[in-house]
Write a protein that holds these residues in place. Sequence first.
Motif, mmCIF file in Angstrom:
data_model
loop_
_atom_site.group_PDB
_atom_site.id
_atom_site.type_symbol
_atom_site.label_atom_id
_atom_site.label_comp_id
_atom_site.label_asym_id
_atom_site.label_seq_id
_atom_site.Cartn_x
_atom_site.Cartn_y
_atom_site.Cartn_z
ATOM 1 N N LEU A 101 1.699 1.718 3.888
ATOM 2 C CA LEU A 101 0.906 0.567 3.462
ATOM 3 C C LEU A 101 1.413 -0.682 4.167
ATOM 4 C CD1 LEU A 101 0.308 0.805 -0.403
ATOM 5 C CD2 LEU A 101 -1.362 1.028 1.434
ATOM 6 N N GLY A 102 2.743 -0.800 4.212
ATOM 7 C CA GLY A 102 3.343 -2.011 4.748
ATOM 8 C C GLY A 102 3.046 -2.262 6.208
ATOM 9 N N PHE A 103 3.184 -1.235 7.047
ATOM 10 C CA PHE A 103 2.995 -1.435 8.485
ATOM 11 C C PHE A 103 1.602 -1.950 8.849
ATOM 12 C CE2 PHE A 103 6.542 1.680 10.010
ATOM 13 C CZ PHE A 103 7.485 0.828 9.457
ATOM 14 N N PRO A 104 0.515 -1.302 8.397
ATOM 15 C CA PRO A 104 -0.805 -1.813 8.782
ATOM 16 C C PRO A 104 -1.107 -3.194 8.209
ATOM 17 C CG PRO A 104 -1.013 -0.028 7.178
ATOM 18 C CD PRO A 104 0.408 -0.041 7.636
ATOM 19 N N ILE A 105 -0.609 -3.473 7.005
ATOM 20 C CA ILE A 105 -0.847 -4.789 6.408
ATOM 21 C C ILE A 105 -0.094 -5.869 7.168
ATOM 22 C CG2 ILE A 105 -0.401 -6.219 4.362
ATOM 23 C CD1 ILE A 105 -1.043 -3.770 2.657
ATOM 24 N N THR A 117 1.338 12.920 9.699
ATOM 25 C CA THR A 117 0.721 13.782 8.681
ATOM 26 C C THR A 117 1.254 13.477 7.281
ATOM 27 O OG1 THR A 117 2.389 15.550 8.904
ATOM 28 C CG2 THR A 117 0.486 15.646 10.369
ATOM 29 N N MET A 118 2.250 12.627 7.205
ATOM 30 C CA MET A 118 2.881 12.340 5.914
ATOM 31 C C MET A 118 1.914 11.713 4.924
ATOM 32 S SD MET A 118 6.237 10.045 5.123
ATOM 33 C CE MET A 118 6.548 9.420 3.475
ATOM 34 N N THR A 119 1.148 10.718 5.359
ATOM 35 C CA THR A 119 0.246 10.029 4.439
ATOM 36 C C THR A 119 -0.806 10.957 3.836
ATOM 37 O OG1 THR A 119 0.554 7.879 5.510
ATOM 38 C CG2 THR A 119 -1.446 8.173 4.219
ATOM 39 N N PRO A 120 -1.586 11.700 4.635
ATOM 40 C CA PRO A 120 -2.589 12.580 4.013
ATOM 41 C C PRO A 120 -1.980 13.660 3.129
ATOM 42 C CG PRO A 120 -2.428 12.988 6.386
ATOM 43 C CD PRO A 120 -1.688 11.727 6.113
ATOM 44 N N LEU A 121 -0.868 14.271 3.563
ATOM 45 C CA LEU A 121 -0.246 15.324 2.754
ATOM 46 C C LEU A 121 0.309 14.766 1.450
ATOM 47 C CD1 LEU A 121 1.688 17.406 5.453
ATOM 48 C CD2 LEU A 121 -0.494 17.958 4.343
ATOM 49 N N ALA A 122 0.961 13.611 1.533
ATOM 50 C CA ALA A 122 1.544 13.004 0.336
ATOM 51 C C ALA A 122 0.466 12.578 -0.650
ATOM 52 C CB ALA A 122 2.407 11.801 0.728
ATOM 53 N N MET A 123 -0.605 11.970 -0.164
ATOM 54 C CA MET A 123 -1.660 11.513 -1.066
ATOM 55 C C MET A 123 -2.431 12.681 -1.656
ATOM 56 S SD MET A 123 -1.035 8.445 -1.234
ATOM 57 C CE MET A 123 -2.286 8.182 -2.480
ATOM 58 N N VAL A 161 -8.214 3.863 4.361
ATOM 59 C CA VAL A 161 -9.260 4.867 4.127
ATOM 60 C C VAL A 161 -8.631 6.243 3.920
ATOM 61 C CG1 VAL A 161 -11.252 6.033 5.141
ATOM 62 C CG2 VAL A 161 -10.966 3.562 5.463
ATOM 63 N N LEU A 162 -7.642 6.559 4.762
ATOM 64 C CA LEU A 162 -6.959 7.853 4.686
ATOM 65 C C LEU A 162 -6.333 8.060 3.307
ATOM 66 C CD1 LEU A 162 -6.546 10.020 6.915
ATOM 67 C CD2 LEU A 162 -4.219 9.134 7.179
ATOM 68 N N ILE A 163 -5.700 7.028 2.805
ATOM 69 C CA ILE A 163 -5.035 7.108 1.500
ATOM 70 C C ILE A 163 -6.022 7.477 0.400
ATOM 71 C CG2 ILE A 163 -4.009 5.661 -0.313
ATOM 72 C CD1 ILE A 163 -2.414 4.285 1.937
ATOM 73 N N LEU A 221 -8.547 11.129 -3.455
ATOM 74 C CA LEU A 221 -9.762 11.612 -4.115
ATOM 75 C C LEU A 221 -9.932 13.118 -3.923
ATOM 76 C CD1 LEU A 221 -12.364 10.979 -5.666
ATOM 77 C CD2 LEU A 221 -13.476 10.493 -3.474
ATOM 78 N N LEU A 222 -9.606 13.611 -2.727
ATOM 79 C CA LEU A 222 -9.709 15.047 -2.452
ATOM 80 C C LEU A 222 -8.796 15.839 -3.385
ATOM 81 C CD1 LEU A 222 -10.714 17.430 -0.745
ATOM 82 C CD2 LEU A 222 -8.849 16.947 0.874
#
Length: 303
Positions: free
Chosen positions: A104-108, A194-200, A5-7, A12-13
Amino acid sequence: MFNFVLIFVFLLLGIVLQNVKRFPKNTYKILNRIVIYICLPALALYYIPKIKWSNDLLFPISVAWIGFIVSYLLFSLLGKKFGWSKKLIGCLIITAGLGNTSFLGFPIIQALYGEEGMKTAILVDQPGSFVVLSTLGILVATLFSSGSPNGFHIAKKILLFPPFITFILACVMNILGFDFHEYVEFVLQKIGSTMTPLAMLSVGLQLRFDRKSQHWKFLGLGLLYKLVITPAMFYLLYVVLLQQHTKSIQVAIMESAMAPMITACILASSHGLKPRLSSMMIGFGIPISFVTLLFWYFIVQFI
């Protein structure tokens, strides 16, 4: 599920903010620097001291190294044959050669294989993808973004690359059996998160859906290598040729099938290696990978 969801929320933002006139156009450059120089080092210092080393770890660790080297050979050969620019070749090597083995890999992997699978996933990511990015990744980015850099310039670029410095420090800590106090670990984990939200958000700010874009065929080629050819290669190597039939091998193959690494695409973009194509590799690669990962999960069940 939260990571997924975060990704998409921050992707989209970023796309929405492109159309806000007063929003600074170069914000993505600042976000790139934060991700590379702050978030990535924090993750290294958090995870690497905790890794338990043994010879059995070579299979999962080798995934990122082999995948990147083959990417280099393939796209260098194709680039030379078809007369591609250095920046295009460098972009494809980096973005198709490294997978999103953590966010992506860790949660999957955790959802499919539990905590036991996570032990293998961390090995694929930290001494694998992370180190390749910090060494070979920065080497390729420097070589293909500059005219004719000398050996000293390249060595300086790698040795002064913050994620590489923190990787060396983390490895020394691992060897000495030293780890940070739980309060420091908490801070490092929060910074890394914070890496995922900032990167996306950075990717969304750069992503363009241009039907006439000259990058479409290269996007298809890069994703074909990353999502189909790479996991097929490791299936043939590990299962068919080396006759490895363990859960660890299943996890390693699944990790090899992940979408392009967010940080690798940011590294390519920050070095001027086709930023639009770099963003497209993530923006399209992530949703497409959900389909291809289902296919590979079905295949590895027969290992």
